[in-house]
Scaffold this active site. Structure first.
Site, PDB file in Angstrom:
ATOM      1  N   SER A 137       0.864  -1.184   0.000  1.00 11.21           N
ATOM      2  CA  SER A 137       0.000   0.000   0.000  1.00 11.21           C
ATOM      3  C   SER A 137       0.899   1.232   0.000  1.00 11.21           C
ATOM      4  O   SER A 137       2.126   1.126   0.128  1.00 11.21           O
ATOM      5  CB  SER A 137      -0.936   0.003   1.214  1.00 11.21           C
ATOM      6  N   ILE A 174      -8.675  -4.603   9.265  1.00 15.59           N
ATOM      7  CA  ILE A 174      -9.514  -5.139   8.183  1.00 15.59           C
ATOM      8  C   ILE A 174      -8.745  -5.035   6.875  1.00 15.59           C
ATOM      9  O   ILE A 174      -8.499  -3.939   6.367  1.00 15.59           O
ATOM     10  CB  ILE A 174     -10.846  -4.375   8.081  1.00 15.59           C
ATOM     11  N   GLY A 177      -3.485  -7.870   4.837  1.00 11.23           N
ATOM     12  CA  GLY A 177      -2.446  -8.098   3.843  1.00 11.23           C
ATOM     13  C   GLY A 177      -1.396  -9.095   4.302  1.00 11.23           C
ATOM     14  O   GLY A 177      -1.700 -10.157   4.825  1.00 11.23           O
ATOM     15  N   TRP A 178      -0.124  -8.727   4.110  1.00  7.42           N
ATOM     16  CA  TRP A 178       0.984  -9.593   4.480  1.00  7.42           C
ATOM     17  C   TRP A 178       1.349  -9.445   5.950  1.00  7.42           C
ATOM     18  O   TRP A 178       2.336 -10.017   6.400  1.00  7.42           O
ATOM     19  CB  TRP A 178       2.196  -9.301   3.596  1.00  7.42           C
ATOM     20  N   THR A 197      -8.045 -11.182   6.392  1.00  7.40           N
ATOM     21  CA  THR A 197      -7.668 -11.222   4.990  1.00  7.40           C
ATOM     22  C   THR A 197      -8.539 -12.242   4.274  1.00  7.40           C
ATOM     23  O   THR A 197      -9.042 -13.192   4.897  1.00  7.40           O
ATOM     24  CB  THR A 197      -6.181 -11.572   4.808  1.00  7.40           C
ATOM     25  N   CYS A 359      -0.638   2.975 -13.139  1.00  6.66           N
ATOM     26  CA  CYS A 359      -1.186   3.458 -11.865  1.00  6.66           C
ATOM     27  C   CYS A 359      -0.370   4.629 -11.333  1.00  6.66           C
ATOM     28  O   CYS A 359      -0.930   5.574 -10.764  1.00  6.66           O
ATOM     29  CB  CYS A 359      -1.229   2.327 -10.844  1.00  6.66           C
TER      30      CYS A 359
END
EC number: 2.1.1.79
Length: 392
Positions: A137, A174, A177-178, A197, A359
């Site tokens: 992120s 919430i 992820g990792w 996850t 992106c």
């Protein structure tokens, strides 16, 4: 309009050179930056002109064109900065209810499937282009010279400040992820964390790392949708997950947060958003990278949270931090690209690098930004000035 006609009309900022399939060359715009494209097939030109938002990425994946000496990022930088106005206009057509449900109808079973499409890719890939903490992120570059590792740690620090943590608190993550954020909060702030996850690969990796770091008594990860979870928490955090909720389920998300959060609780929502009004997700990105994904306008967040007991107490907008994060991810992926082509294949590598570079362009030139929205149920819980965010 033909591809050449589109480029003639829109390219003004920078120079874009085209080598056409017949060997001839055309030049559009002037000055810097500069980029070049080698088109291999006349059919590629027609496809891009017909649907540039989808076919530019699709034809690159297929090998229909290649960037010149300045590389793919340069090509996308010039095209996205010059075509921003055209795509913003196209994206403003409102989605009907049926179309929203078709594109973003993320019921629990579909949510699991959508997440598996992207996040259950081999751990091997993510270990090689992310930072050491495996944060997937936006990083927070407090200083331009920061490494990616330092910027991700800076993000964790500012999230912790906004959560107003105290030792012993129960925290729900919430979209864990990792597992990097959950483990950081437990190690540095003495809290107990449950992480949710939908990715089996992330669950496996995060749980193994948690055990390795001796945090099993403070951190637990669950393969569970936010709608399936029960409990009561002092703090809730969600980083990079809300983009997968889908606009039809925003109300359900905030109602669930309201139910899970204690009366003096604080929630921090970190999500990609848009500066423009509500719109659509790019068709290429939706098909290959984030099925069911959508980045909200701030108006959509506030409208969905207002019917609950949650009060918005702070909003911060990160504008270019994700562009810099994606640029570093792209650089690191290029370093292992030959390995990735052997591990996956050339088509996958083209898809992945186009995803990262395009992106980046949306954050530099289009409407993508990051929102950090702090919510609370009690107006006394969070300090009334922002001085507390400036600590060490």
């Amino acid at each position: 309009m033909t591809l050449l006609g589109l480029l003639e009309e829109y390219v003004r900022d920078g120079t874009l050179r085209l080598e056409l399939p017949d060997g001839s060359r055309r030049e559009f715009g002037s000055g810097t930056p500069q980029a070049s494209i080698h088109l291999h097939d006349a059919a590629v030109m027609r496809r891009i002109a017909y649907d540039p938002g989808f076919e530019f990425g699709q034809t690159y994946m297929e090998g229909g064109w290649d960037p010149g000496q300045h590389g793919l990022r340069a090509v996308l930088d010039i095209t996205m900065r010059n075509f921003a106005a055209m795509f913003a206009q196209r994206a403003r057509h409102p989605l009907g209810i049926l179309r929203k449900l078709l594109q973003q109808g993320n019921r629990v079973r579909r949510a699991y499937r959508n997440v598996a499409h992207h996040y259950d890719l081999d751990e091997w890939l993510f270990r090689r282009f992310l930072d050491r903490g495996m944060f997937y992120s936006c990083a927070y570059f407090e200083r331009p010279e920061m490494t990616l590792e330092q910027a991700q740690e800076a993000k964790c620090r500012i999230i912790a400040r906004k959560l107003c943590l105290q030792p012993g608190m129960r925290v729900l993550d919430i979209g864990s992820g990792w597992g990097g954020l959950a483990m950081h909060l437990a190690e540095h702030h003495g809290v107990r964390v449950d992480g949710l996850t939908l990715s089996r690969e992330q669950l496996r990796v995060a749980s193994e790392e948690c055990t390795r770091r001796g945090l099993d008594d403070r951190v637990e990860f669950h393969l569970r949708d936010y709608r399936e979870h029960q409990g009561r928490y002092d703090r809730i955090v969600s980083v990079g997950m809300f983009e997968h909720v889908g606009q039809p389920y925003y109300g359900a998300f905030f109602r669930q947060v309201d139910d899970l959060l204690g009366d003096d609780g604080v929630m921090l929502l970190h999500t990609i958003g848009r500066t423009n009004p509500p719109g659509t997700t790019n068709a290429w990105l939706r098909r290959y990278i984030f099925p069911g994904g959508y980045t909200p306008a701030l108006s959509e967040l506030t409208a969905a949270s207002e019917p609950t007991d949650l009060m918005i107490t702070d909003v911060e907008v990160w504008r270019l931090h994700y562009a810099d994060t994606l640029a570093e991810w792209f650089r690191r992926f290029q370093e292992i690209r030959a390995e990735a082509a052997e591990h996956f294949d050339e088509r996958f590598c083209r898809m992945w690098e186009f995803y990262l570079a395009s992106c980046e362009g949306t954050f530099r030139h289009w409407d993508q930004i990051v929102f950090q929205v702090q919510l609370s149920k009690d107006r006394q819980t969070v300090p009334i000035t922002r001085d507390y965010l400036c600590g060490d």
